[in-house]
Design an enzyme around this catalytic site. Structure first.
Site, mmCIF file in Angstrom:
data_model
loop_
_atom_site.group_PDB
_atom_site.id
_atom_site.type_symbol
_atom_site.label_atom_id
_atom_site.label_comp_id
_atom_site.label_asym_id
_atom_site.label_seq_id
_atom_site.Cartn_x
_atom_site.Cartn_y
_atom_site.Cartn_z
ATOM 1 C CG ASP A 64 0.010 -0.585 2.681
ATOM 2 O OD1 ASP A 64 0.977 -0.233 2.570
ATOM 3 O OD2 ASP A 64 -0.730 -0.920 3.673
ATOM 4 C CG ASP A 132 -8.689 -0.290 11.226
ATOM 5 O OD1 ASP A 132 -8.067 -1.153 11.505
ATOM 6 O OD2 ASP A 132 -8.858 0.676 11.065
ATOM 7 C CG HIS A 134 -5.267 -1.952 8.318
ATOM 8 N ND1 HIS A 134 -5.420 -0.143 8.773
ATOM 9 C CD2 HIS A 134 -4.555 -2.039 8.571
ATOM 10 C CE1 HIS A 134 -4.564 0.185 9.090
ATOM 11 N NE2 HIS A 134 -3.738 -1.037 9.446
ATOM 12 C CD GLU A 139 -8.258 1.723 7.516
ATOM 13 O OE1 GLU A 139 -8.839 0.844 8.233
ATOM 14 O OE2 GLU A 139 -8.037 2.857 7.916
HETATM 15 P P1 PGA Z 1 2.382 -1.484 12.386
HETATM 16 O O1 PGA Z 1 1.236 -1.288 11.404
HETATM 17 O O2 PGA Z 1 3.211 -2.828 11.742
HETATM 18 O O3 PGA Z 1 3.087 0.224 12.472
HETATM 19 O O4 PGA Z 1 1.342 -1.954 13.511
HETATM 20 C C1 PGA Z 1 0.223 -2.445 11.044
HETATM 21 C C2 PGA Z 1 -0.618 -1.850 9.420
HETATM 22 O O5 PGA Z 1 -1.434 -1.083 10.109
HETATM 23 O O6 PGA Z 1 -0.734 -2.839 8.971
#
Ligand code: PGA
Length: 256
Positions: A64, A132, A134, A139
């Protein structure tokens, strides 16, 4: 079901996943890696970097990217992938793609899908998970069949990611992300999570119902998934003891 491996710390997780990538690249020097950004995959890149593997033929696709950051912003995922993955691991920058990197946003999703298909798909996809639920930037509510496209970030994700920016207001509202349908086509999914803050999302993804409301649960639709978590992220898994037993008695020849 997903294989769930509960490890004592992030460094152990990094070494384990680096083992899987090393085995893949030995077998296929031009393997296609799906790389993730955020804090979670960093131990994997660190472990891989320490091995001095010849990775110059490896191809990589990022999951992404933010939409709307100024060109060259240090927190754009193009910059993060270059800093954390491409440069330290000695990948060829021409073989590393980030969604939207052609500049033409309107067709960026289709272009990215075509590029992944032309590379014959992703061999091993690294994934983190948001608080959350995702994966990528899919999302809650994302279609389980979604493809690479523009999305709007939730406030929770913007707050979680504000630590990388000077203020919450600087966190972009939009992103472009591989869809859940895209991610599910990778041949091996490796989902990592660390810390208590991820425990609920991990329990939902691994043991909850498959639902667009918790996009990480889409991994249950995939036949080859490895989930690597520390004790804190595993703390809400109902079957944790079973996962420990399975892993403790895993035949050596199986690999990850
Ligand atoms: P993080 O993010 O590795 O910084 O916790 C994970 C994500 O948002 O997929």
């Amino acid at each position: 079901m997903a294989e769930v491996i509960i490890v004592p710390d992030q460094a152990t997780a990094g070494e384990l996943v680096a083992d899987a990538i090393q085995a893949l690249v030995r077998h296929r020097p031009d393997a296609v890696l799906g790389v993730a950004t955020g804090s979670t995959p960093l131990p994997v890149y660190r472990a891989l970097g320490g091995r001095g593997l010849p990775l110059d033929r490896v191809r990589a696709f990022a999951l992404d990217e933010y939409v709307g950051l100024p060109e060259g912003h240090p927190e754009s995922y193009a910059a993060v992938v270059r800093r954390e993955v491409t440069d330290p691991l000695g990948l060829d920058p021409a073989r590393v793609r980030v969604p939207g990197d052609t500049g033409a946003l309107r067709t960026a999703g289709e272009d990215y899908e075509a590029a992944i298909a032309a590379a014959d798909g992703v061999d091993l996809q690294l994934l983190g998970i948001g608080t959350d639920g995702h994966i990528g930037f899919n999302e809650p509510g994302s279609s389980l069949a979604s493809r690479t496209r523009i999305k709007t970030l939730t406030e929770q994700t913007r707050r979680d990611n504000a630590r990388f920016f000077s203020s919450l207001a600087d966190v972009p509202r939009h992103c472009i992300t591989q869809g859940l349908g895209t991610i599910l086509e990778a041949r091996h999914l490796v989902l990592l999570a660390f810390g208590e803050g991820k425990a609920e999302a991990i329990a939902g993804a691994v043991e909850g119902p498959v639902t667009a409301s918790l996009p990480g649960s889409a991994i249950q639709l995939h036949p080859h998934v490895t989930v690597v978590v520390d004790e804190a992220a595993a703390s809400r898994l109902a079957l944790a003891q079973y996962y420990r037993d399975v892993y403790a008695h895993k035949p050596e020849w199986q690999g990850l």
